[in-house]
Design an enzyme around this catalytic site. Structure first.
Site, PDB file in Angstrom:
ATOM      1  N   HIS A   1       0.820  -1.215   0.000  1.00  0.00           N
ATOM      2  CA  HIS A   1       0.000   0.000   0.000  1.00  0.00           C
ATOM      3  C   HIS A   1       0.855   1.267   0.000  1.00  0.00           C
ATOM      4  O   HIS A   1       1.904   1.348   0.626  1.00  0.00           O
ATOM      5  CB  HIS A   1      -0.907   0.010   1.226  1.00  0.00           C
ATOM      6  CG  HIS A   1      -0.169  -0.080   2.537  1.00  0.00           C
ATOM      7  ND1 HIS A   1       0.306   1.016   3.216  1.00  0.00           N
ATOM      8  CD2 HIS A   1       0.189  -1.152   3.274  1.00  0.00           C
ATOM      9  CE1 HIS A   1       0.906   0.637   4.314  1.00  0.00           C
ATOM     10  NE2 HIS A   1       0.853  -0.681   4.381  1.00  0.00           N
ATOM     11  N   ASP A   2       0.414   2.238  -0.768  1.00  0.00           N
ATOM     12  CA  ASP A   2       0.957   3.600  -0.788  1.00  0.00           C
ATOM     13  C   ASP A   2       2.356   3.701  -1.391  1.00  0.00           C
ATOM     14  O   ASP A   2       2.997   4.753  -1.300  1.00  0.00           O
ATOM     15  CB  ASP A   2       0.966   4.208   0.621  1.00  0.00           C
ATOM     16  CG  ASP A   2      -0.399   4.160   1.276  1.00  0.00           C
ATOM     17  OD1 ASP A   2      -1.315   4.798   0.735  1.00  0.00           O
ATOM     18  OD2 ASP A   2      -0.564   3.472   2.301  1.00  0.00           O
TER      19      ASP A   2
ATOM     20  N   GLY B   1       5.098  -1.015   2.676  1.00  0.00           N
ATOM     21  CA  GLY B   1       4.256   0.148   2.487  1.00  0.00           C
ATOM     22  C   GLY B   1       5.003   1.465   2.472  1.00  0.00           C
ATOM     23  O   GLY B   1       6.041   1.630   3.117  1.00  0.00           O
TER      24      GLY B   1
END
Length: 265
Positions: free
Chosen positions: A126-127, A144
């Site tokens: 994520h991200d 992440g």
């Protein structure tokens, strides 16, 4: 649902209402395409792939069997907020690759650039912000909030700690754990990585001339004699950086980051 007339979808696949399938796209057998997915022109999804979430995939990208793109983050803080995964053009996403959407803490978006090669089993969490022409070799795990700039190569079975930045053109050797930022064009390897030098092969491929390589070598030597940030700050203030590659490294070092840097042994 919007499916271009020239798109081809195998009858065994499920394309949910709301999905957008672009011109000339191909969806092979036994795939799942979620209701918020957008496939660009000529995207080819091979058999048994799952593309879900608010996911956009750029034209001419090929997604191989059993890849899963756009699933929710592996983050216990995630509470179902609306987030996205955006993948650029002409990527090759091989078998069992996973890429997750973003979280509130990362601006709700995971982004992958153009012309990347993501080999079997690689993971983009994520991200993450992944640049252009990036190569992740088999079973690389990017945690992440990481930033991988353009033309980064990460060797097989390597891991990158959350929030780490890897500068343009850096090379990470196989079976390496990267726990701190890596300067552009750096060469890193080892179970707990150290900066081993410059990625000379990559610089040659990118057309760096002899003067640029010598300038980077001089910078590398200077950085090894003290604090990276203090050395970079002094060089920038003195205006002693005349080479574009050197200026790029100095800007990276002085850029925003809460992490330290991988340093020479």
């Amino acid at each position: 649902m919007s499916i271009h007339p020239s798109a081809r979808i195998h009858p065994s696949s499920v394309v949910e209402d709301g999905a957008v399938i672009g011109e000339g796209a191909v969806v092979g057998p036994f795939c799942l395409i979620g209701p918020e997915v957008v496939l660009g022109a000529r995207v080819h999804v091979k058999s048994h792939a799952v593309i879900t979430g608010a996911t956009e995939i750029g034209e001419d990208t090929v997604i191989f069997s059993f890849a899963t793109l756009g699933e929710v983050p592996q983050d216990l803080k995630f509470k179902g907020e609306k987030s996205r995964l955006i993948i650029g053009k002409r990527n090759r996403i091989r078998e069992h690759v996973t890429m997750n959407t973003g979280t509130e803490g990362g601006g709700y978006i995971t982004r992958v650039g153009d012309d990347g090669l993501f080999m079997a089993g690689a993971h983009v969490a994520h991200d993450c912000q992944i640049g252009n022409n990036v190569i992740l070799v088999n079973n690389v795990a990017i945690a992440g909030h990481c930033v991988l700039e353009d033309e980064v190569i990460v060797g097989g079975l390597s891991g990158v700690h959350q929030w780490v930045r890897i500068g343009r053109g850096a090379m990470i050797g196989a079976v390496t754990m990267v726990t701190a930022d890596v300067i552009p064009h750096g060469l890193v390897q080892g179970p707990r990585a150290h900066l081993e030098g410059l990625n000379l092969v990559g610089l040659k491929r990118r057309g760096a001339d002899r003067a640029a390589v010598h300038a980077l070598r001089d910078l590398y030597t200077a950085l090894g004699e003290g604090s990276f940030r203090e050395t970079a700050r002094k060089m920038s203030e003195q205006g002693s950086a005349e080479d574009d590659y050197v200026r790029e490294v100095l800007a990276f070092i002085l850029g925003p980051s809460d992490r330290s840097f991988l340093t020479p042994r």
